[in-house]
Scaffold this motif. Sequence first.
Motif, PDB file in Angstrom:
ATOM      1  N   PRO A 132      -4.599   1.567  -0.229  1.00 31.71           N
ATOM      2  CA  PRO A 132      -4.502   2.365  -1.497  1.00 31.71           C
ATOM      3  C   PRO A 132      -5.819   3.241  -1.992  1.00 31.71           C
ATOM      4  O   PRO A 132      -6.826   2.434  -1.977  1.00 31.71           O
ATOM      5  CB  PRO A 132      -4.232   0.964  -2.463  1.00 31.71           C
ATOM      6  N   ARG A 133      -5.687   4.056  -1.589  1.00 28.22           N
ATOM      7  CA  ARG A 133      -6.970   5.101  -2.058  1.00 28.22           C
ATOM      8  C   ARG A 133      -6.936   5.811  -3.496  1.00 28.22           C
ATOM      9  O   ARG A 133      -5.733   6.388  -3.718  1.00 28.22           O
ATOM     10  CB  ARG A 133      -7.228   6.005  -0.939  1.00 28.22           C
ATOM     11  N   SER A 134      -7.968   6.179  -3.829  1.00 27.73           N
ATOM     12  CA  SER A 134      -7.785   6.939  -5.230  1.00 27.73           C
ATOM     13  C   SER A 134      -7.562   8.399  -5.206  1.00 27.73           C
ATOM     14  O   SER A 134      -6.747   8.771  -5.867  1.00 27.73           O
ATOM     15  CB  SER A 134      -9.107   6.804  -6.137  1.00 27.73           C
ATOM     16  N   ARG A 140      -6.106   7.140   4.637  1.00 26.40           N
ATOM     17  CA  ARG A 140      -4.837   6.113   3.992  1.00 26.40           C
ATOM     18  C   ARG A 140      -4.322   4.996   5.010  1.00 26.40           C
ATOM     19  O   ARG A 140      -3.407   4.345   4.855  1.00 26.40           O
ATOM     20  CB  ARG A 140      -3.797   7.071   3.315  1.00 26.40           C
ATOM     21  N   GLY A 141      -5.098   5.080   6.082  1.00 25.15           N
ATOM     22  CA  GLY A 141      -4.861   3.990   7.128  1.00 25.15           C
ATOM     23  C   GLY A 141      -3.986   4.286   8.266  1.00 25.15           C
ATOM     24  O   GLY A 141      -3.372   5.303   8.373  1.00 25.15           O
ATOM     25  N   ARG A 186      -4.418  -3.361  -6.968  1.00 22.03           N
ATOM     26  CA  ARG A 186      -3.613  -2.537  -7.795  1.00 22.03           C
ATOM     27  C   ARG A 186      -2.132  -2.888  -7.943  1.00 22.03           C
ATOM     28  O   ARG A 186      -1.294  -2.440  -8.455  1.00 22.03           O
ATOM     29  CB  ARG A 186      -3.917  -0.928  -7.120  1.00 22.03           C
ATOM     30  N   ASN A 187      -1.743  -3.824  -6.921  1.00 21.70           N
ATOM     31  CA  ASN A 187      -0.599  -4.230  -6.992  1.00 21.70           C
ATOM     32  C   ASN A 187      -0.263  -5.654  -7.378  1.00 21.70           C
ATOM     33  O   ASN A 187       0.832  -6.488  -7.241  1.00 21.70           O
ATOM     34  CB  ASN A 187      -0.001  -4.182  -5.424  1.00 21.70           C
ATOM     35  N   SER A 188      -1.315  -6.030  -8.017  1.00 20.90           N
ATOM     36  CA  SER A 188      -1.446  -7.630  -8.532  1.00 20.90           C
ATOM     37  C   SER A 188      -0.155  -7.842  -9.270  1.00 20.90           C
ATOM     38  O   SER A 188       0.029  -9.089  -9.738  1.00 20.90           O
ATOM     39  CB  SER A 188      -2.876  -7.775  -9.463  1.00 20.90           C
TER      40      SER A 188
END
Length: 334
Positions: A132-134, A140-141, A186-188
């Motif tokens: 997850p990048r701003s 991005r992996g 960010r997905n918490s």
Amino acid sequence: MIIQLDPGATSAQKEKIQEVLTSIGYKPTAVQTQRASYLVCIGKNEFDIRRLGTLPGVADVHRVSESYKLVSRKWKVGESGIDLGDGVMIGAGSFSLMAGPCSIESEEQVRSVAKHLASQNIFIMRGGVFKPRSSPYAFRGMGMEGLKMFSSICREYKIKIITEVMQVSQIAPMYEYVDVFQVGARNSQNFNLLDELGRVDKPVLIKRGMSGTIDELLQSAEYVFSAGNERLMLCERGIRSYETAYRNTFDINAIAILKEKSHLPVIADPSHGIGLREHVPAIALAAAAAGADGVIYEVHEKPEEALSDAQQTLNYEESEQLIRNVRRLRESIG
Ligand code: PEP
Ligand code: MN
């Protein structure tokens, strides 16, 4: 309130228990996990607990007034542990070090870090393949190809893998290559993702959201548990505050409070917690002293060349120092 059911409770017994609960003003939800059956009951009325405890099919009754129930220490007094196999344990008395690069970048990189970890007797490696990048223009992996490579190298070294899953559709393809699914900050509170991870029989590490309260983190864990997966751990990784001298404000208090409130293992992430390489080892020590069950941190052969989070990533020498100091501290505090 949580009612733990006898493993052999019949449908008729369960119906009767639910009937009694409704009659005393409680709303029961049946929860079937990979380990046990529960009725999680919401309600406030006073009643004689013996009325439920003596019903056939009931193994145990616990009053839990918090909004989260199954992850609360109020019904499970001991510490929950997670067995990853091959003698790798998390929680329940053992202290876990997990380390690796922020992102999986290449075969050489993974092999180099795996060798470093194995030489230090660390058998859990982190590394993101879905990042997850701003900025959408940042790295991005490596995606699934990267994960397959990561997994095959780690298997050679008998190292377990923890990696972030960003969306529901990634769970199935990732499943066979992953030992622990990481839910990122960010997905918490991505409740669909949490629900789906509850149906998976692999452990899950949930990071605290950037502006998430401790209660919200525990509720996120409750989602996974109540959907069926008890093999969970909580991760403090810093929250966003008004302070700009460092990346995030690592909340040491959260470690102590989470340990008090929940039976789940609590893992500290000092790398994202402070975001500055030179201070990561000290924050790791502070977290261990505060009662964390483990530390997860970022390490790379050449941190300055890392494709993400370079400024907070340790080199091998720094990593060895962190390991030595944390182990020494653990020994001295018993
Ligand atoms: C990570 O672990 O690299 C990561 C992106 O963490 P967080 O979700 O805590 O920002
Ligand atoms: Mn990172």
